[in-house]
Design a protein around this motif. Structure first.
Motif, PDB file in Angstrom:
ATOM      1  N   SER A  58      12.550 -27.430 -55.977  1.00 49.56           N
ATOM      2  CA  SER A  58      12.407 -27.534 -54.528  1.00 49.56           C
ATOM      3  C   SER A  58      13.011 -28.857 -54.080  1.00 49.56           C
ATOM      4  CB  SER A  58      10.929 -27.496 -54.125  1.00 49.56           C
ATOM      5  OG  SER A  58      10.306 -26.328 -54.592  1.00 49.56           O
ATOM      6  N   ASN A  59      13.535 -28.870 -52.882  1.00 51.27           N
ATOM      7  CA  ASN A  59      14.077 -30.084 -52.284  1.00 51.27           C
ATOM      8  C   ASN A  59      13.443 -30.241 -50.914  1.00 51.27           C
ATOM      9  OD1 ASN A  59      16.235 -30.939 -54.246  1.00 51.27           O
ATOM     10  ND2 ASN A  59      16.812 -28.804 -53.880  1.00 51.27           N
ATOM     11  N   ALA A  60      13.108 -31.479 -50.573  1.00 48.61           N
ATOM     12  CA  ALA A  60      12.411 -31.709 -49.313  1.00 48.61           C
ATOM     13  C   ALA A  60      12.862 -33.016 -48.676  1.00 48.61           C
ATOM     14  CB  ALA A  60      10.911 -31.745 -49.568  1.00 48.61           C
ATOM     15  N   THR A  61      12.844 -33.017 -47.351  1.00 46.62           N
ATOM     16  CA  THR A  61      13.141 -34.220 -46.583  1.00 46.62           C
ATOM     17  C   THR A  61      12.285 -34.202 -45.315  1.00 46.62           C
ATOM     18  OG1 THR A  61      14.905 -35.594 -45.671  1.00 46.62           O
ATOM     19  CG2 THR A  61      15.082 -33.227 -45.315  1.00 46.62           C
ATOM     20  N   MET A  71      10.898 -28.233 -46.639  1.00 50.64           N
ATOM     21  CA  MET A  71      11.008 -27.979 -48.076  1.00 50.64           C
ATOM     22  C   MET A  71      11.725 -26.662 -48.330  1.00 50.64           C
ATOM     23  SD  MET A  71       7.795 -28.139 -50.666  1.00 50.64           S
ATOM     24  CE  MET A  71       7.679 -27.088 -52.095  1.00 50.64           C
ATOM     25  N   VAL A  72      12.658 -26.698 -49.264  1.00 45.92           N
ATOM     26  CA  VAL A  72      13.395 -25.509 -49.681  1.00 45.92           C
ATOM     27  C   VAL A  72      13.046 -25.268 -51.144  1.00 45.92           C
ATOM     28  CG1 VAL A  72      15.665 -24.483 -50.017  1.00 45.92           C
ATOM     29  CG2 VAL A  72      15.274 -26.017 -48.085  1.00 45.92           C
ATOM     30  N   THR A  73      12.512 -24.086 -51.442  1.00 47.11           N
ATOM     31  CA  THR A  73      12.085 -23.744 -52.799  1.00 47.11           C
ATOM     32  C   THR A  73      12.863 -22.547 -53.293  1.00 47.11           C
ATOM     33  OG1 THR A  73       9.869 -24.601 -52.390  1.00 47.11           O
ATOM     34  CG2 THR A  73      10.098 -23.036 -54.192  1.00 47.11           C
ATOM     35  N   ARG A  74      13.262 -22.606 -54.558  1.00 46.37           N
ATOM     36  CA  ARG A  74      14.029 -21.519 -55.164  1.00 46.37           C
ATOM     37  C   ARG A  74      13.265 -20.923 -56.336  1.00 46.37           C
ATOM     38  NH1 ARG A  74      19.263 -21.226 -54.238  1.00 46.37           N
ATOM     39  NH2 ARG A  74      20.079 -22.626 -52.683  1.00 46.37           N
ATOM     40  N   PHE A  75      13.213 -19.590 -56.350  1.00 42.59           N
ATOM     41  CA  PHE A  75      12.639 -18.846 -57.477  1.00 42.59           C
ATOM     42  C   PHE A  75      13.639 -17.774 -57.894  1.00 42.59           C
ATOM     43  CE2 PHE A  75       8.481 -19.635 -55.120  1.00 42.59           C
ATOM     44  CZ  PHE A  75       8.035 -20.622 -55.979  1.00 42.59           C
ATOM     45  N   GLY A 135      22.278 -14.688 -54.614  1.00 39.55           N
ATOM     46  CA  GLY A 135      22.515 -14.260 -55.997  1.00 39.55           C
ATOM     47  C   GLY A 135      21.238 -13.733 -56.614  1.00 39.55           C
ATOM     48  N   ASP A 136      20.846 -14.311 -57.756  1.00 34.84           N
ATOM     49  CA  ASP A 136      19.643 -13.867 -58.452  1.00 34.84           C
ATOM     50  C   ASP A 136      18.410 -14.669 -58.052  1.00 34.84           C
ATOM     51  OD1 ASP A 136      20.385 -16.237 -59.644  1.00 34.84           O
ATOM     52  OD2 ASP A 136      20.273 -15.495 -61.703  1.00 34.84           O
ATOM     53  N   GLN A 137      18.500 -15.392 -56.943  1.00 34.84           N
ATOM     54  CA  GLN A 137      17.387 -16.223 -56.493  1.00 34.84           C
ATOM     55  C   GLN A 137      16.953 -15.862 -55.083  1.00 34.84           C
ATOM     56  OE1 GLN A 137      18.469 -20.328 -56.835  1.00 34.84           O
ATOM     57  NE2 GLN A 137      19.022 -20.147 -58.989  1.00 34.84           N
ATOM     58  N   ILE A 138      15.700 -16.232 -54.798  1.00 34.96           N
ATOM     59  CA  ILE A 138      15.195 -16.150 -53.434  1.00 34.96           C
ATOM     60  C   ILE A 138      14.899 -17.582 -53.005  1.00 34.96           C
ATOM     61  CG2 ILE A 138      12.811 -15.711 -54.214  1.00 34.96           C
ATOM     62  CD1 ILE A 138      12.503 -13.990 -51.604  1.00 34.96           C
ATOM     63  N   VAL A 139      15.325 -17.915 -51.804  1.00 42.49           N
ATOM     64  CA  VAL A 139      15.165 -19.259 -51.264  1.00 42.49           C
ATOM     65  C   VAL A 139      14.094 -19.188 -50.180  1.00 42.49           C
ATOM     66  CG1 VAL A 139      16.324 -21.193 -50.142  1.00 42.49           C
ATOM     67  CG2 VAL A 139      17.618 -19.695 -51.673  1.00 42.49           C
ATOM     68  N   LEU A 140      13.037 -20.011 -50.332  1.00 47.88           N
ATOM     69  CA  LEU A 140      11.940 -20.027 -49.378  1.00 47.88           C
ATOM     70  C   LEU A 140      12.017 -21.298 -48.541  1.00 47.88           C
ATOM     71  CD1 LEU A 140       9.000 -18.989 -51.737  1.00 47.88           C
ATOM     72  CD2 LEU A 140      10.608 -17.521 -50.531  1.00 47.88           C
ATOM     73  N   TYR A 141      11.781 -21.170 -47.235  1.00 47.32           N
ATOM     74  CA  TYR A 141      11.796 -22.299 -46.320  1.00 47.32           C
ATOM     75  C   TYR A 141      10.362 -22.573 -45.878  1.00 47.32           C
ATOM     76  CZ  TYR A 141      16.744 -21.379 -46.390  1.00 47.32           C
ATOM     77  OH  TYR A 141      18.030 -21.187 -46.817  1.00 47.32           O
ATOM     78  N   HIS A 172      11.968 -32.366 -55.492  1.00 43.16           N
ATOM     79  CA  HIS A 172      12.717 -33.584 -55.192  1.00 43.16           C
ATOM     80  C   HIS A 172      12.500 -33.902 -53.718  1.00 43.16           C
ATOM     81  CE1 HIS A 172      14.723 -33.251 -59.020  1.00 43.16           C
ATOM     82  NE2 HIS A 172      15.303 -32.115 -58.689  1.00 43.16           N
ATOM     83  N   MET A 173      12.123 -35.138 -53.435  1.00 40.18           N
ATOM     84  CA  MET A 173      11.903 -35.547 -52.047  1.00 40.18           C
ATOM     85  C   MET A 173      12.786 -36.725 -51.697  1.00 40.18           C
ATOM     86  SD  MET A 173       7.895 -35.298 -51.225  1.00 40.18           S
ATOM     87  CE  MET A 173       7.219 -33.678 -50.967  1.00 40.18           C
ATOM     88  N   LYS A 174      13.261 -36.729 -50.461  1.00 40.76           N
ATOM     89  CA  LYS A 174      13.985 -37.882 -49.938  1.00 40.76           C
ATOM     90  C   LYS A 174      13.385 -38.210 -48.577  1.00 40.76           C
ATOM     91  CE  LYS A 174      18.355 -39.944 -48.784  1.00 40.76           C
ATOM     92  NZ  LYS A 174      19.738 -39.753 -48.427  1.00 40.76           N
TER      93      LYS A 174
END
Length: 195
Positions: A58-61, A71-75, A135-141, A172-174
C-alpha cells in the motif's frame, strides 16, 4: 527457503521503489490525485501467475485539502476472491470490470474488520472509496480521515492473515516530505511510525 529469498528480494525492490518516487502533491483535491498515485504505485509483473510470496503493498500520502491520508492498496485478485468467498455463503467472482461495484459492500466489510488506524493517537475510521482492476491485481482506494497533518500513525492491518500464514502487509507513507514504512504480519499485526 526459496520463498524467503523471493521475499527478501521483493522487500529490497520495494525499498528501492520507495526511495525512487518523487514529490507528492500535499494539497491534492479531495479526489485522488492520479499523477501522484502513479508515482506511488507498485507494479508487479502481470505475466507472473506463480506468486509464491504473500504480500500486499500500500502507498499513502496526506492530502491537506481532503484532510485525510489517501491510501492505495493492491491485492492479487485470486487471493482476495479466496478470502472473500471464505466469509460469505454465495461465492463471488472477481475480475469483471462491469460488476466491480457489486463487490464494494464485501470489500468495505472486509476492510472494516482488517484495517484499524490511529492518527495522532485518535482513531481514524477507514473510508473505502472504490476499486479498479489492473492485470492480475485489484487496486483499492481508501481514505483515513485526519483533521491535522499526521505526526504519528499506528496501524493494524491483518488482511489475508487468516488464509496465508506467510502474509505480510506493507504500507509506505509519505507525509511532510518524510517517508516511513509500516510492516505487519502474523507475528506483528500492529506497527507505528512518527513523522
Amino acid at each position: 527457503m526459496l520463498r524467503l529469498i523471493i521475499t527478501i528480494l521483493f522487500l529490497a525492490a520495494c525499498g528501492l521503489l520507495l526511495n525512487s518516487f518523487t514529490s507528492i502533491k500535499e494539497d491534492a483535491p479531495y479526489a485522488f490525485d492520479r499523477d501522484a498515485i502513479e508515482l506511488l504505485r507498485f507494479r508487479e509483473s502481470e505475466k507472473n501467475n506463480l506468486h509464491k510470496y504473500y504480500i500486499s503493498v500500500s502507498n499513502a500520502t496526506y492530502s491537506k485539502r481532503a484532510k485525510s491520508i489517501q491510501m492505495v492498496t493492491r491485492f492479487f485478485i485470486d487471493d482476495l476472491e479466496d478470502v472473500l468467498n471464505a466469509r460469505i455463503q454465495n461465492p463471488i467472482e472477481l475480475g469483471d470490470v462491469a460488476t466491480i461495484q457489486d463487490i464494494y459492500p464485501h470489500l468495505k466489510s472486509y476492510l472494516a474488520k482488517k484495517l484499524e488506524v490511529k492518527i495522532n493517537g485518535v482513531e481514524s475510521v477507514p473510508d473505502f472509496l472504490g476499486a479498479e482492476y489492473e492485470g492480475d491485481q485489484i487496486v483499492l482506494y481508501i481514505e483515513l480521515p485526519s483533521e491535522k497533518v499526521p505526526n504519528s500513525v499506528s496501524m493494524k492491518f491483518t488482511a489475508f492473515l487468516e488464509l496465508f500464514e506467510e502474509q505480510k502487509n506493507m504500507v509506505h507513507m509519505k507525509i511532510n516530505g518524510k517517508r516511513r514504512t509500516l510492516l505487519m504480519d502474523k507475528n506483528k499485526s500492529n506497527d507505528s511510525v512518527k513523522f
